[in-house]
Design a protein around this motif. Structure first.
Motif, PDB file in Angstrom:
ATOM      1  N   LYS A  40     -24.758  57.707  44.665  1.00  0.00           N
ATOM      2  CA  LYS A  40     -25.442  57.835  45.950  1.00  0.00           C
ATOM      3  C   LYS A  40     -24.656  58.704  46.937  1.00  0.00           C
ATOM      4  O   LYS A  40     -25.202  59.162  47.933  1.00  0.00           O
ATOM      5  N   ASP A  82     -31.561  61.409  45.097  1.00  0.00           N
ATOM      6  CA  ASP A  82     -31.429  60.268  46.016  1.00  0.00           C
ATOM      7  C   ASP A  82     -29.953  60.040  46.305  1.00  0.00           C
ATOM      8  O   ASP A  82     -29.334  59.078  45.838  1.00  0.00           O
ATOM      9  N   GLU A 297     -32.510  55.258  48.559  1.00  0.00           N
ATOM     10  CA  GLU A 297     -33.218  54.034  48.215  1.00  0.00           C
ATOM     11  C   GLU A 297     -32.231  52.889  47.997  1.00  0.00           C
ATOM     12  O   GLU A 297     -31.131  53.097  47.492  1.00  0.00           O
ATOM     13  N   THR A 299     -31.215  50.282  45.815  1.00  0.00           N
ATOM     14  CA  THR A 299     -31.380  49.937  44.407  1.00  0.00           C
ATOM     15  C   THR A 299     -30.244  49.035  43.954  1.00  0.00           C
ATOM     16  O   THR A 299     -29.251  48.855  44.666  1.00  0.00           O
ATOM     17  N   GLN A 300     -30.392  48.486  42.752  1.00  0.00           N
ATOM     18  CA  GLN A 300     -29.331  47.664  42.156  1.00  0.00           C
ATOM     19  C   GLN A 300     -28.357  48.585  41.442  1.00  0.00           C
ATOM     20  O   GLN A 300     -28.696  49.197  40.436  1.00  0.00           O
ATOM     21  N   THR A 301     -27.153  48.718  41.955  1.00  0.00           N
ATOM     22  CA  THR A 301     -26.153  49.605  41.365  1.00  0.00           C
ATOM     23  C   THR A 301     -25.617  49.026  40.061  1.00  0.00           C
ATOM     24  O   THR A 301     -25.213  47.869  40.007  1.00  0.00           O
TER      25      THR A 301
END
Length: 640
Positions: A40, A82, A297, A299-301
Motif C-alpha cells: 500500500k 491501490d 482500500e 483490506t486484510q493485509t
C-alpha cells in the motif's frame, strides 16, 4: 490494513544514467510487482527517474523536460494501483531546480516533498545543481493543477486515520534535526526516504543504525529506498541498501549490490499505542503542516513478518545467556537493597522442588553473595503435605544443601487437618478450600519463621501466575519481597536452565536439570501412584500461550482478535485454532477477574518491558468488566 497492518515496499529498480525512458519503464514494472504483492506504500530511490549521478546534466533542459514528462507518465500508471507511491525526481519551480519526492496516488500527483538538507561535502556537491527546499510547504501550479510543494507534507489515508505518511530525502535523515521529527510530532506514523547513499567501508552498518534509531526516536515506521546498481560508477558505487524499520527494529533489509524490492508490514496501531504510553513523545501544539488525503482500500493485509511465539525469550543462545545473566543480577540487586535496608539477618524461602521456588532460592543466594553474608542465613523451608511427591521433596532438599542454605522441614499435614476440623471441612472434599488451606498454612509458617529469625520472606510467584491469578490470596500470593514478580514463566525456565548450565557443582547441576523436567504443579492434591496429580497447565492452559497473550496485550495494547490472529501464525503446527481460542478466552477472563490480587502485591523488581506492579506499569480497577474484550475475540474468531 485491518488491525493496523500496512504492507510497505522499498524498491530499487535497474536504471541507466540519464536514460529517462528506460528508467520510467523499470519504475513502472517494479511498481506493478509491488502493487501485485499488496503493498500500500511503495518507495523508490532519490532522483531515480533520471539517476542520481547525472551531475551537471541536471542543468540541461532536455533532461529536465524529459523527467517532467516521465513523472506525468508514471503518475498515470498509478491510476489502477491501490497504493501511495513515492518517486524521486528533479523538478524546476520558479526557475530553480529542486530534488523532490513525488507522491502519486490513483493517477494523480498529490504532492512534491522537497529535500531540506543538500550535502555539499566529500563526494557530494548537490548545491551545484539544486536549491534547498522552502522552509514551509505551499501550493504551486504543476501542469495546470495545484500541488503542495515543500517539506514535511503529510499524506493522510482517508480510510484509516492512523495512517499518516511523510517523506524526506536521503541527507535529511543524516542531519541533526531531520524534517521527519516535525512530521512525526504532527501525526506522521510512517516516514519514507527516497535516498541515494553510496557505499564506503562501514557505511552500511551506520546507515542501518541510523534508520533504526530514527524509527525508535519517532516511534514510527521508516521505509528507506536506496539507489543501487545502474548509477554511475565514475567515482562512487551505490549498493541499493533498502531498510524497513519499526520503532527501533529492522523488519526487512535488502542484500547490498542487488537491486530489487523488499516487503514487510508496519503495525500502525502498535506505534500509536506506544506513543500514547510514552509521555516524552510530545505532539505539536499547533498544526502547521500541509495535509493531503489519499485513497486506498481497507483490506486484510496478508502478513509475512514473523511473530515470535516466545516473545520474552531471545531466540539466539548467546543473547539468551546474556539476558539471563542480566535478569538474575537485577533480581539479586533488588533483593540486596531490601535486605540491607531492613537490616535483615536472614531470608526465608519456601522451597517445593518446582521452578519458581528454585529461581527464588538461586536469586537469594546471589544476593547474599553480593552482601558477603553467610548463605547459612538463608533458611530454606520445605513443608510437605498431602500433595508432596518424593521427587520434588528430594530435589528441594538437595538443592538447599548444595547452595549452602539452612534446610528446615516443617510438615504441615497435621496443622491443616486440625484446621479442617476447626472450620468443619471434610478432608475428602478436594475443593478450593482443601487446596488454599495448605497454601495459607505454608505462608503462615514462613512468616512466623521470618519473625523468629529477623528475616524476610522471599516471594516465589512469577508474573504469569500473577496475570492469571494462579495464586492463593494471602497465601503464596503474599511475601515480603517478590523477586520473581516480573519474570514470566517461559523465562523462569530459561533462567534456571542458564544457572544449571553454568553451575560448577555437578550435583547441583543434576538437581536443577531434574527440576526443569518436573511438571509445573502447586502439589495441593494427593499424588496418584506417587506421581504429581495436579498439573497447572492442564487446568489453566499452556504458559507459552498465556505469556504470548500477556506480552501483546500489555506491551502493545493489542485487542484479543488481533492477538488471536498473531497466535495462529506464531504457533502454527504447535497448537490448533480451537486450543488457541479456548485458552485466550481463559486468559481474558482470568486477567480481569483476578486483578484484585495484583492490586495489593508485595514489592519486587521490574526486569523487563512488561510488568504488573500496581505501583508502576499496570494500574487497573479490580472490578473492571471483561465483556468488550471477549466480544472482540468472538468477532475475530467469526472472521476466520
Amino acid at each position: 490494513m485491518r488491525q493496523g497492518f500496512v504492507k510497505v515496499a522499498a524498491a530499487t529498480p535497474d536504471i541507466r544514467v540519464a536514460d529517462v525512458d528506460y528508467n520510467t519503464e523499470q519504475i513502472c514494472r517494479m511498481m506493478d510487482e509491488a502493487a501485485g504483492e499488496g503493498a500500500k506504500i511503495i518507495v523508490f530511490p532519490e532522483l531515480c527517474i533520471t539517476g542520481y549521478t547525472c551531475s551537471d546534466l541536471f542543468t540541461q533542459e532536455v533532461l529536465l523536460d524529459h523527467a517532467r514528462e516521465a513523472l506525468r507518465k508514471i503518475a498515470a500508471h498509478t491510476a489502477d494501483k491501490d497504493a501511495l507511491i513515492f518517486v524521486g525526481a528533479p523538478i524546476s519551480v520558479d526557475g530553480e531546480l529542486y530534488n523532490v519526492a513525488a507522491a502519486l496516488n490513483h493517477g494523480r500527483i498529490l504532492g512534491l516533498t522537497t529535500k531540506t538538507f543538500l550535502p555539499n561535502y566529500g563526494e557530494f556537491y548537490e548545491m551545484r545543481q539544486f536549491r534547498e527546499g522552502p522552509e514551509t510547504a505551499r501550493e504551486i501550479f504543476f501542469d495546470g493543477e495545484k500541488v503542495p510543494f515543500g517539506p514535511q507534507i503529510l499524506f493522510t489515508a482517508s480510510c484509516m486515520e492512523q495512517l499518516v505518511v511523510s517523506a524526506e530525502i536521503c541527507e535529511d535523515v543524516w542531519s541533526p534535526i531531520p524534517p521527519s521529527i516535525e512530521a512525526a510530532r504532527e501525526g506522521a506514523t510512517i516516514i519514507v526516504n527516497c535516498s541515494a547513499s553510496d557505499e564506503t567501508i562501514g557505511k552500511a552498518a551506520y546507515r542501518r543504525s541510523l534508520i533504526e534509531g530514527q524509527s525508535a526516536r519517532l516511534i514510527a515506521g521508516y521505509v528507506y529506498a536506496n539507489a543501487g546498481e545502474g548509477e554511475s560508477t565514475t567515482d562512487l558505487v551505490f549498493g541499493g541498501h533498502n531498510i524497513i524499520a519499526e520503532n527501533g527494529t529492522v523488519l526487512a533489509a535488502s542484500k547490498r549490490f542487488q537491486n530489487g524490492v523488499i516487503y514487510t508490514e508496519i503495525d500502525v496501531k502498535r506505534l500509536l499505542s506506544e506513543r500514547r504510553k510514552n509521555t516524552t513523545f510530545q505532539t505539536a501544539g499547533e498544526r502547521r503542516l500541509f495535509r493531503v488525503p489519499f485513497e486506498i482500500e481497507m483490506t486484510q493485509t496478508r502478513l509475512t513478518r514473523k511473530f515470535d511465539s516466545r516473545p520474552f525469550v531471545p531466540g539466539a543462545e548467546a543473547e539468551r545467556a546474556k539476558r539471563c545473566e542480566e535478569i538474575l543480577t537485577i533480581q539479586a540487586m533488588g533483593l540486596k537493597k531490601r535486605l540491607a535496608h531492613t537490616h535483615a539477618k536472614s531470608a526465608v524461602v519456601g522451597i517445593s522442588g518446582g521452578l519458581d521456588s528454585t529461581l527464588a532460592l538461586l536469586v537469594t543466594a546471589k544476593a547474599f553473595d553480593y552482601l558477603e553474608m553467610d548463605r547459612k542465613q538463608i533458611i530454606a523451608v520445605t513443608m510437605p503435605c498431602f500433595g508432596t511427591t518424593d521427587r520434588t521433596y528430594r530435589n528441594a532438599c538437595k538443592m538447599a544443601v548444595k547452595l549452602g542454605a539452612s534446610l528446615r522441614e516443617v510438615p504441615i499435614a497435621e496443622a491443616v487437618t486440625q484446621h479442617f476440623k476447626d472450620i468443619c471441612h471434610d478432608p475428602e472434599d478436594h475443593s478450593v478450600t482443601y487446596e488454599n488451606s495448605q497454601a495459607r498454612e505454608r505462608t503462615q509458617v514462613l512468616m512466623d519463621i521470618s519473625n523468629q529469625e529477623g528475616g524476610l520472606v522471599i516471594g516465589t510467584g512469577d508474573m504469569s501466575e500473577l496475570a492469571l491469578g494462579w495464586a492463593t490470596y494471602n497465601g503464596d500470593h503474599m511475601s515480603m519481597y517478590g523477586v520473581n514478580a516480573s519474570v514470566p514463566k517461559t523465562l523462569v525456565r530459561h533462567l534456571v536452565q542458564y544457572y544449571a548450565d553454568t553451575a560448577e557443582d555437578e550435583e547441583l547441576k543434576t538437581v536443577l536439570y531434574d527440576v526443569l523436567d518436573t511438571p509445573v504443579s502447586p502439589e495441593l492434591l494427593p499424588p496418584k501412584d506417587g506421581e504429581i496429580a495436579q498439573k497447572t497447565e492442564d487446568l489453566v492452559g499452556p504458559y507459552e500461550l498465556h505469556d504470548f497473550y500477556l506480552y501483546y496485550m500489555l506491551r502493545f495494547g493489542y485487542e484479543p482478535a488481533k492477538i488471536y490472529r498473531l497466535a495462529k501464525l506464531a504457533f502454527a503446527g504447535e497448537y490448533d485454532e480451537e486450543t488457541i481460542q479456548k485458552w485466550l478466552r481463559t486468559f481474558c477472563w482470568r486477567f480481569f477477574s483476578q486483578q484484585f490480587k495484583r492490586s495489593c502485591l508485595p514489592d519486587g523488581p521490574k526486569v523487563g518491558t512488561v510488568a504488573l506492579s500496581p505501583r508502576g506499569d499496570w494500574r487497573m480497577p479490580s472490578d473492571a468488566c471483561v465483556a468488550s474484550w471477549l466480544r472482540d475475540l468472538e468477532k475475530g474468531i467469526g472472521m476466520d
